[in-house]
Write a protein that holds these residues in place. Structure first.
Motif, PDB file in Angstrom:
ATOM      1  N   ASP A   1      52.091  57.259  36.799  1.00  0.00           N
ATOM      2  CA  ASP A   1      51.998  58.052  35.555  1.00  0.00           C
ATOM      3  C   ASP A   1      52.035  56.630  34.044  1.00  0.00           C
TER       4      ASP A   1
ATOM      5  N   ALA B   1      46.021  57.041  40.269  1.00  0.00           N
ATOM      6  CA  ALA B   1      46.586  58.131  39.611  1.00  0.00           C
ATOM      7  C   ALA B   1      47.491  58.699  38.411  1.00  0.00           C
ATOM      8  N   SER B   2      47.484  58.914  38.233  1.00  0.00           N
ATOM      9  CA  SER B   2      48.519  59.019  36.456  1.00  0.00           C
ATOM     10  C   SER B   2      49.516  60.081  37.517  1.00  0.00           C
ATOM     11  N   SER B   3      49.086  61.646  37.746  1.00  0.00           N
ATOM     12  CA  SER B   3      50.037  62.408  38.352  1.00  0.00           C
ATOM     13  C   SER B   3      49.848  62.807  40.039  1.00  0.00           C
TER      14      SER B   3
ATOM     15  N   GLU C   1      49.223  66.000  40.545  1.00  0.00           N
ATOM     16  CA  GLU C   1      47.807  66.672  40.640  1.00  0.00           C
ATOM     17  C   GLU C   1      46.289  66.375  41.348  1.00  0.00           C
ATOM     18  N   GLU C   2      46.991  64.592  40.335  1.00  0.00           N
ATOM     19  CA  GLU C   2      45.575  63.767  41.018  1.00  0.00           C
ATOM     20  C   GLU C   2      45.128  63.466  41.411  1.00  0.00           C
TER      21      GLU C   2
ATOM     22  N   ALA D   1      44.466  65.585  44.724  1.00  0.00           N
ATOM     23  CA  ALA D   1      43.006  65.262  44.282  1.00  0.00           C
ATOM     24  C   ALA D   1      42.544  64.507  45.235  1.00  0.00           C
ATOM     25  N   LEU D   2      42.666  63.663  44.715  1.00  0.00           N
ATOM     26  CA  LEU D   2      42.058  61.952  44.653  1.00  0.00           C
ATOM     27  C   LEU D   2      42.184  62.200  46.764  1.00  0.00           C
TER      28      LEU D   2
END
Length: 145
Positions: A11, A35-37, A39-40, A43-44
């Motif tokens: 993060d 990604a910083s989370s 969830e991200e 998804a990635l």
């Protein structure tokens, strides 16, 4: 050798930048996403299918353990290597239960990232030498259950 495609999940932007620089010095490593989370990250990972995700545990929203579990369940070919400031046995065990293939302290990333990625590439689990032997023995006993 073929490229190892990596995703960095943390993060803090400056930590992601530092990790990208470190990975840039490892032959064959290619950072395909950040990604910083949690969830991200999920998804990635679904979209890009990296070979390895370098995952922090302490993330806003979905934490790194839940993100690891989700990625490993949905994308069994994607390996997750945890880099965390949490070195307590509970975290190591929970990461392993979530499907992580390795664990290292954030403070040791500079020295340990290369050997960890080499182990993962060989299909081996990799745990930092700084994680105490008792923790791994606890894990071994727990894994047998």
């Amino acid at each position: 050798r073929p490229q190892m495609r990596l995703m960095i999940v943390d993060d803090f932007r400056f930590i992601r930048r530092h990790l990208r620089t470190l990975l840039g010095s490892i032959p064959g490593a290619e950072v395909v996403a950040e990604a910083s989370s949690g969830e991200e990250a999920v998804a990635l990972a679904r979209e890009l299918r990296p070979d390895v995700v370098l995952m922090d545990i302490s993330l806003h929203g979905m934490n790194g353990l839940l993100a690891t579990e989700t990625i490993r369940r949905e994308l069994p070919g994607v390996q997750v290597l945890i880099a965390s400031r949490h070195l307590e046995t509970e975290y190591v065990l929970r990461a392993r239960q979530a499907g992580a293939c390795g664990y290292m302290p954030k403070g040791a990333i500079g020295q340990e990232l290369g050997p960890a990625l080499a182990a993962v590439e060989r299909g081996e689990a990799w745990f930092s030498p700084s994680i105490r032997r008792e923790q791994l023995e606890d894990f071994a006993g727990h894994a047998a259950v």
